[in-house]
Design a protein around this motif. Structure first.
Motif, short mmCIF file in Angstrom:
data_model
loop_
_atom_site.label_atom_id
_atom_site.label_comp_id
_atom_site.label_asym_id
_atom_site.label_seq_id
_atom_site.Cartn_x
_atom_site.Cartn_y
_atom_site.Cartn_z
N ARG A 1 0.85 -1.19 0.00
CA ARG A 1 0.00 0.00 0.00
C ARG A 1 0.89 1.24 0.00
NH1 ARG A 1 -5.36 0.27 0.46
NH2 ARG A 1 -5.54 -1.83 1.30
N HIS A 2 1.19 1.70 -1.18
CA HIS A 2 2.09 2.83 -1.35
C HIS A 2 1.32 4.12 -1.10
CE1 HIS A 2 4.82 5.66 -3.29
NE2 HIS A 2 5.75 4.72 -3.27
N PRO A 3 1.89 5.03 -0.28
CA PRO A 3 1.15 6.25 0.09
C PRO A 3 0.76 7.11 -1.12
CG PRO A 3 3.45 6.38 0.79
CD PRO A 3 3.21 4.97 0.35
N VAL A 4 1.56 7.05 -2.18
CA VAL A 4 1.26 7.88 -3.35
C VAL A 4 0.72 7.05 -4.51
CG1 VAL A 4 2.23 9.48 -5.06
CG2 VAL A 4 3.04 9.53 -2.69
N ARG A 5 1.35 5.91 -4.75
CA ARG A 5 0.99 5.10 -5.90
C ARG A 5 -0.20 4.16 -5.69
NH1 ARG A 5 6.61 5.52 -8.55
NH2 ARG A 5 7.88 5.31 -6.72
N GLY A 6 -0.64 4.03 -4.44
CA GLY A 6 -1.79 3.16 -4.18
C GLY A 6 -1.40 1.72 -3.98
N LEU A 7 -2.36 0.81 -4.11
CA LEU A 7 -2.11 -0.61 -3.87
C LEU A 7 -1.35 -1.22 -5.04
CD1 LEU A 7 -2.97 -2.39 -1.42
CD2 LEU A 7 -4.80 -3.29 -2.86
N ILE A 8 -0.15 -1.72 -4.75
CA ILE A 8 0.70 -2.26 -5.82
C ILE A 8 0.72 -3.78 -5.76
CG2 ILE A 8 2.98 -2.19 -6.89
CD1 ILE A 8 3.46 0.48 -5.48
N SER A 9 0.54 -4.41 -6.92
CA SER A 9 0.50 -5.87 -7.03
C SER A 9 1.89 -6.49 -6.85
CB SER A 9 -0.07 -6.23 -8.40
OG SER A 9 0.50 -7.41 -8.88
N PRO A 10 1.94 -7.69 -6.25
CA PRO A 10 3.24 -8.36 -6.08
C PRO A 10 3.91 -8.66 -7.42
CG PRO A 10 1.41 -9.85 -5.57
CD PRO A 10 0.84 -8.47 -5.69
N ALA A 11 3.12 -8.83 -8.46
CA ALA A 11 3.70 -9.10 -9.78
C ALA A 11 4.63 -7.95 -10.19
CB ALA A 11 2.59 -9.28 -10.81
N GLU A 12 4.41 -6.78 -9.61
CA GLU A 12 5.24 -5.62 -9.94
C GLU A 12 6.48 -5.50 -9.07
OE1 GLU A 12 4.02 -2.14 -11.32
OE2 GLU A 12 1.96 -2.71 -11.80
N PHE A 13 6.33 -5.74 -7.76
CA PHE A 13 7.50 -5.47 -6.93
C PHE A 13 8.29 -6.70 -6.48
CE2 PHE A 13 5.83 -6.58 -2.77
CZ PHE A 13 4.46 -6.36 -2.86
N ILE A 14 7.69 -7.87 -6.53
CA ILE A 14 8.46 -9.08 -6.15
C ILE A 14 9.66 -9.27 -7.10
CG2 ILE A 14 8.41 -11.62 -5.98
CD1 ILE A 14 7.27 -10.30 -3.47
N PRO A 15 9.46 -9.12 -8.44
CA PRO A 15 10.63 -9.26 -9.33
C PRO A 15 11.76 -8.28 -9.00
CG PRO A 15 8.61 -9.36 -10.60
CD PRO A 15 8.22 -8.96 -9.21
N ILE A 16 11.41 -7.08 -8.53
CA ILE A 16 12.44 -6.11 -8.15
C ILE A 16 13.16 -6.59 -6.90
CG2 ILE A 16 12.90 -3.73 -7.41
CD1 ILE A 16 10.39 -2.88 -8.98
N ALA A 17 12.37 -7.07 -5.95
CA ALA A 17 12.94 -7.56 -4.69
C ALA A 17 13.86 -8.75 -4.94
CB ALA A 17 11.82 -7.94 -3.72
N GLU A 18 13.49 -9.57 -5.94
CA GLU A 18 14.25 -10.79 -6.23
C GLU A 18 15.64 -10.51 -6.82
OE1 GLU A 18 11.40 -12.92 -8.62
OE2 GLU A 18 10.91 -14.29 -6.96
N ARG A 19 15.87 -9.26 -7.22
CA ARG A 19 17.18 -8.91 -7.76
C ARG A 19 18.23 -8.74 -6.67
NH1 ARG A 19 17.53 -5.94 -12.73
NH2 ARG A 19 15.73 -6.30 -14.05
N SER A 20 17.78 -8.72 -5.43
CA SER A 20 18.73 -8.57 -4.33
C SER A 20 18.22 -9.37 -3.12
CB SER A 20 18.86 -7.10 -3.93
OG SER A 20 17.64 -6.65 -3.35
#
Ligand code: C2E
Ligand code: CA
Ligand code: CA
Ligand code: CA
Length: 272
Positions: A62-81
């Motif tokens: 639940r991003h304060p500005v961008r709203g509810l973000i799906s895991p399909a969007e941020f899990i791949p970013i998290a997986e890079r590290s």
């Protein structure tokens, strides 16, 4: 950028190819853990009679500005590290804290293939269980088919270790990768989740019907439970049940929802 269903893609390919931008998102995501912006929603997994026997935990940001973000969007970013390890720990801690709200039901959590590349996954799970006083038998760990087919001896050893602790292991998204039926014999798994693309095809595709039936027959011999994913209609439920699936998940039974809403749903469904 619109990505169907009114959903907004906040981090697109172009942005992510920009190293600086990716760093920014990583930093925001790291902060999100501390700021309490992550939420674990739960979706029911039901038996043949439609009663709830487990809940899959699905993460949201639940991003304060961008709203509810799906895991399909941020899990791949998290997986890079190793950020994925931090998020994985947050998820398991959340699930341990929430499980008391779902009496008699297991919680199924998604574990990234990246987490399985490090021993930390086993030590983290042991530690969180110890700290929270929960039993591993209350949890199912979902790993994707892609991880399973590319599993190194180390990954297999970690899966065995997790299973040794008492976790059930589920093979997720079955049918999307290169998983042959032989994997059902060689992998340390307790259940298989058939990808929703197969469930969608059952009504009009005989090959999908035969595939699912064959899978359920083999699974029965191996004492592996088969879960039909993405069941959206009564017809899909009937077809999946006829094909031999024993558990079902999808919008037809309930969408992922916050803990309290799910807890009320479980209470209305009665104690198993
Ligand atoms: P998944 O593990 O295959 O999860 C099932 C996805 O299908 C979820 O999307 C769920 O909301 C959606 N779904 C459930 N029923 C239906 C249905 O009837 N129809 C349709 N069209 N979709 C349905 P969600 O929540 O957006 O999650 C997407 C993926 O993100 C998950 O796919 C999983 O791979 C990953 N993910 C979610 N939570 C976590 C997490 O805590 N950790 C990790 N590592 N990955 C996660
Ligand atoms: Ca899953
Ligand atoms: Ca899945
Ligand atoms: Ca998936």
């Amino acid at each position: 950028k619109a990505a169907g269903r009114g959903r907004v893609t906040v981090f697109d390919e172009e942005m992510l190819s920009d190293k600086r931008y990716r760093r920014l998102v990583e930093r925001e995501l790291r902060a999100a853990v501390y700021l309490g912006e992550l939420e674990l929603h739960y979706q029911p997994i039901v038996g043949t009679e439609g009663s709830i026997d487990a809940l899959e935990g699905l993460i949201r940001w639940r991003h304060p500005v961008r709203g509810l973000i799906s895991p399909a969007e941020f899990i791949p970013i998290a997986e890079r590290s190793t950020l994925i390890d931090m998020i994985g720990e947050w998820v398991f801690k959340r699930a341990c804290a929430d499980i008391g709200h779902f009496p008699g039901r297991r919680i199924s959590i998604n574990v990234s293939g990246e987490q399985l590349k490090r021993d930390e996954i086993v030590t983290m799970c042991e530690r969180v269980l110890r700290e929270t006083g929960r039993s591993a038998s209350g949890f199912i760990i979902e790993i994707t088919e892609t991880v399973a087919t590319a599993a190194t001896p180390e990954i297999l050893r970690r899966l065995e270790a997790l299973r040794g602790l008492g976790f059930h292991i589920a093979l997720d998204d079955f049918g999307t990768g290169h998983c042959g039926f032989n994997y059902l014999k060689t992998l340390p798994i307790d259940s298989v989740k058939i990808d929703r693309s197969y469930i969608r095809s059952l009504a009009h595709d005989q090959v999908a019907q035969i595939f699912v039936s064959a899978l359920t027959q083999i699974a029965r011999i191996q004492h592996i439970a088969i879960v039909a994913e993405g069941v959206e209609t009564a017809e899909e439920f009937t077809l999946a049940r006829t094909a031999g699936c024993g558990r079902f998940q999808g919008y037809f039974f309930g969408k992922p929802a916050p803990r309290d809403k799910t807890s009320a749903l479980c209470a209305a469904d009665g104690e198993p």
